[in-house]
Design a protein around this motif. Structure first.
Motif, PDB file in Angstrom:
ATOM      1  N   ALA A 334       0.803  -1.229   0.000  1.00 51.80           N
ATOM      2  CA  ALA A 334       0.000   0.000   0.000  1.00 51.80           C
ATOM      3  C   ALA A 334       0.836   1.279   0.000  1.00 51.80           C
ATOM      4  O   ALA A 334       0.426   2.275  -0.612  1.00 51.80           O
ATOM      5  CB  ALA A 334      -0.959  -0.009   1.192  1.00 51.80           C
ATOM      6  N   PRO A 335       2.017   1.304   0.664  1.00 52.92           N
ATOM      7  CA  PRO A 335       2.829   2.535   0.618  1.00 52.92           C
ATOM      8  C   PRO A 335       3.259   2.956  -0.786  1.00 52.92           C
ATOM      9  O   PRO A 335       3.710   4.091  -0.983  1.00 52.92           O
ATOM     10  CB  PRO A 335       4.048   2.185   1.488  1.00 52.92           C
ATOM     11  N   LEU A 336       3.116   2.071  -1.758  1.00 57.23           N
ATOM     12  CA  LEU A 336       3.511   2.399  -3.125  1.00 57.23           C
ATOM     13  C   LEU A 336       2.370   3.025  -3.927  1.00 57.23           C
ATOM     14  O   LEU A 336       2.569   3.404  -5.085  1.00 57.23           O
ATOM     15  CB  LEU A 336       4.026   1.142  -3.843  1.00 57.23           C
ATOM     16  N   GLY A 337       1.201   3.123  -3.330  1.00 58.99           N
ATOM     17  CA  GLY A 337       0.091   3.802  -3.993  1.00 58.99           C
ATOM     18  C   GLY A 337      -1.004   2.863  -4.464  1.00 58.99           C
ATOM     19  O   GLY A 337      -0.774   1.686  -4.723  1.00 58.99           O
ATOM     20  N   ARG A 338      -2.212   3.388  -4.594  1.00 59.61           N
ATOM     21  CA  ARG A 338      -3.378   2.578  -4.959  1.00 59.61           C
ATOM     22  C   ARG A 338      -3.235   1.961  -6.350  1.00 59.61           C
ATOM     23  O   ARG A 338      -3.628   0.817  -6.579  1.00 59.61           O
ATOM     24  CB  ARG A 338      -4.638   3.428  -4.892  1.00 59.61           C
ATOM     25  N   PHE A 555       6.969  10.270  -0.649  1.00 58.72           N
ATOM     26  CA  PHE A 555       7.584   9.118  -1.297  1.00 58.72           C
ATOM     27  C   PHE A 555       6.740   8.631  -2.468  1.00 58.72           C
ATOM     28  O   PHE A 555       7.271   8.283  -3.525  1.00 58.72           O
ATOM     29  CB  PHE A 555       7.787   7.972  -0.305  1.00 58.72           C
ATOM     30  N   GLN A 556       5.424   8.588  -2.303  1.00 55.60           N
ATOM     31  CA  GLN A 556       4.574   8.094  -3.388  1.00 55.60           C
ATOM     32  C   GLN A 556       4.703   8.956  -4.638  1.00 55.60           C
ATOM     33  O   GLN A 556       4.676   8.439  -5.758  1.00 55.60           O
ATOM     34  CB  GLN A 556       3.116   8.022  -2.932  1.00 55.60           C
ATOM     35  N   LYS A 557       4.872  10.242  -4.477  1.00 56.29           N
ATOM     36  CA  LYS A 557       5.062  11.126  -5.636  1.00 56.29           C
ATOM     37  C   LYS A 557       6.375  10.799  -6.342  1.00 56.29           C
ATOM     38  O   LYS A 557       6.433  10.690  -7.568  1.00 56.29           O
ATOM     39  CB  LYS A 557       5.059  12.588  -5.190  1.00 56.29           C
TER      40      LYS A 557
END
Length: 618
Positions: A334-338, A555-557
């Protein structure tokens, strides 16, 4: 919203049913074997007809590059199809030969594109970009073309060299695999009956009877030692082959050639490995912590290598059946984005037929890897699936490669730029493993389970950084020693192994049979001089892991931009884009050591909360 998974649900019966055998639907790439073969014949003809242009006009150059990109996309589709075929049956020699031919075709496209760009040169290319800005995205191709020029041979010579070296390399690798499979490790009598030391290694490593564990471990070492001259002969042959090929291409030696292709230098690798070695006391402190905890838990004076897989008393390592794997891994990422998580769910969904796995190896390749090509979603091959936490982490890793490739394709990355430095690909995949263990660690309140997952995460971090630093020094040492005539056989390789590993670790001094560890370094036989990639990869992955924990939104950006860019510049430029400032792998060492120290301290606290040995073990 994150879903909390109680540990009781994770700790399903260890005897959980294995995933049923699955096969990737090859129609991801071609409608049928006949269609693939027909298109492959056409592809090879089209590649052979690709010309080298002499100072083309800007518009003609752009058209040429687009044509070369289309050819590369087709090459990659055939490569994926054929890699799957050869992995499903390592004795499918026709598929292996076809795969080599397709690989040669890809090399031809790259080489002729480079030759065309060289006729233009830096100044000419700058003028062409001014006239037609769309050409700017191909500047890295020109840089690579100029950089490679001193090491290129005439086409006819290069073709002969590639054919012979590829065939010999594959032969050495097949001999290694078949030797490993043919090894008789022996059996150990246990409360569950007689178990095979090779096939039942995991069961034996965690058997509650310490005598069983010790006997199994020693039988395995003895079996490797009995064949070590065979393995040494294979490895010496690989070294001599690669050294000769490197020198024919005007490199000083094989390490220089391999590192050049991966966009770093031997000086870089040596400096980074030494920077990590300077922190070896941290690794040794972690290993002593583990050893002391195991000895305390088992009520023994000295822990040995055969004790390390024993779970804490009263704790049963969870089994990861197919359902658990498909649920937990995407949650962990999940920390890497939906968007990333949605892609990963689709990869693992059996209905999509993008995962190939089996519960019996047979003639399948003993490996796990991703398969990807432009115009199709990523896929995943698992040689043999076992329902364990470790195997699930492999899915997170190799699935990461598949999703990375797919995201680059969806975002329009050129087939010229969807493959970059190996260590950068590996860092992105290793990050997934770290996040997987972090999720399991955070989603249980059971101290024994938390310790188990944190320990697994620390093993991953220290393996990727410290063990990779060992391996880089180790593999270079083997190449240097063989070429100099100082390493001739297994005894010399054993001695080198102990010399290097004792500088980093505590275990080789406790269990000297670890001198044979080089035999199990599969990549030294399959993909020589690749291991150094994991040193750089581990350093970058650990830094990304820390960034994802501390500032997830930022981080996701950065990560989404990384997924969209491909590898259209030198590694230092790609890192500068990601971090927003210049950064090199050695610059990451101190920050990563702080992360590892934090984790070691947390594990020490957890160990203090765990009970001592039951009275029967005291």
């Amino acid at each position: 919203m994150k879903t909390f998974i109680p540990f009781v649900l994770l700790a399903v019966l260890v005897a959980a049913v294995h995933a049923e055998d699955r096969r990737i639907d090859p129609r991801l790439w071609f409608a049928s074997s006949a269609a693939e073969a027909t298109d492959r014949t056409t592809l090879l003809t089209d590649v052979a007809a690709l010309p080298v242009l002499d100072t083309p006009a800007p518009g003609a150059l752009l058209d040429y590059l687009h044509k070369a990109e289309r050819l590369q996309a087709r090459v990659q589709r055939h490569a994926a199809w054929l890699h799957l075929r050869t992995a499903q049956d390592i004795d499918d020699h026709a598929a292996a030969e076809a795969r080599r031919a397709v690989g040669d075709a890809g090399d031809t496209v790259v080489e002729r594109t480079r030759q065309t760009l060289r006729t233009i040169g830096e100044d000419g290319f700058a003028k062409d970009v001014a006239a037609l800005p769309a050409l700017a995205r191909y500047h890295w191709l020109l840089e690579r073309a100029v950089r490679a020029l001193p090491h290129e041979l005439p086409d006819a010579q290069q073709s002969i060299l590639d054919t012979l070296s590829d065939q010999d390399s594959q032969t050495f690798w097949n001999i290694y695999q078949k030797t490993r499979r043919a090894t008789a490790y022996g059996h150990v009598h246990t409360s569950q009956g007689d178990l095979d030391v090779g096939k039942d290694a995991d069961k034996l490593a965690s058997d509650p009877d310490r005598g069983v564990r010790e006997q199994a471990w020693k039988l395995r070492q003895d079996a490797l030692a009995a064949q070590e001259e065979t393995y040494a002969s294979i490895l010496v042959g690989i070294v001599r082959l690669n050294d000769r090929v490197a020198k024919l291409q005007h490199f000083n030696d094989a390490p220089e050639a391999a590192y050049f292709a991966r966009l770093f230098t031997r000086a870089d690798v040596d400096a980074t490995a030494k920077a990590v070695e300077a922190h070896a006391p941290l690794l040794q402190a972690y290993q002593r912590l583990r050893a002391e905890h195991v000895a305390h838990a088992l009520g023994i004076e000295q822990a040995h290598s055969w004790d390390l897989a024993m779970p804490t008393s009263g704790f049963e390592p969870p089994a990861f059946d197919d359902m658990q794997m498909r649920r937990v891994i995407p949650e962990a990422l999940a920390p890497l984005g939906r968007d990333y998580v949605a892609h990963f769910r689709a990869l693992l969904d059996p209905a999509n037929k993008r995962t190939d796995l089996a519960t019996v190896q047979g003639t399948r390749e003993d490996d796990a890897f991703s398969l990807a090509a432009p115009g199709s979603p990523g896929a995943l091959f698992l040689g043999v699936w076992k329902p364990t936490v470790k195997e699930a982490s492999v899915v997170a890793h190799e699935g990461g490669h598949a999703i990375h490739s797919q995201l680059m394709d969806e975002r329009g990355v050129s087939p010229f730029f969807n493959h970059g430095p190996s260590w950068m690909h590996e860092a992105i995949a290793i990050l997934n493993e770290m996040l997987f263990y972090e999720y399991l660690y955070r989603h249980t309140d059971d101290p024994a389970a938390k310790a188990y997952y944190l320990q697994a995460q620390l093993d991953e971090m220290t393996f990727e950084i410290f063990t990779s630093a060992e391996e880089a020094q180790w593999e270079e040492g083997i190449y240097d020693g063989v070429v100099a005539g100082k390493i001739r056989g297994a005894a010399d390789m054993d001695a080198l192994t102990l010399d290097i590993t004792r500088r980093f670790e505590i275990w080789p001094s406790i269990d000297p049979s670890l001198a044979h560890a080089w035999i199990g370094k599969r990549l030294m036989f399959e993909d020589p001089l690749y291991l150094a990639n994991y040193l750089y990869a581990g350093l970058w992955a650990t830094r990304m892991f820390d960034m994802a924990r501390k500032d997830p939104a930022d981080f996701q950006k950065r990560y989404a931009a990384l997924m969209a860019e491909g590898f259209d510049a030198a590694p230092d430029q790609l890192l500068a884009r990601f971090f927003g400032k210049p950064m090199t792998p050695p610059d990451l060492v101190d920050a990563d050591m702080a992360v590892i120290q934090e984790k070691v301290d947390a594990l020490a606290q957890l160990y203090r909360r765990l009970p001592g040995p039951p009275s029967s073990q005291r």
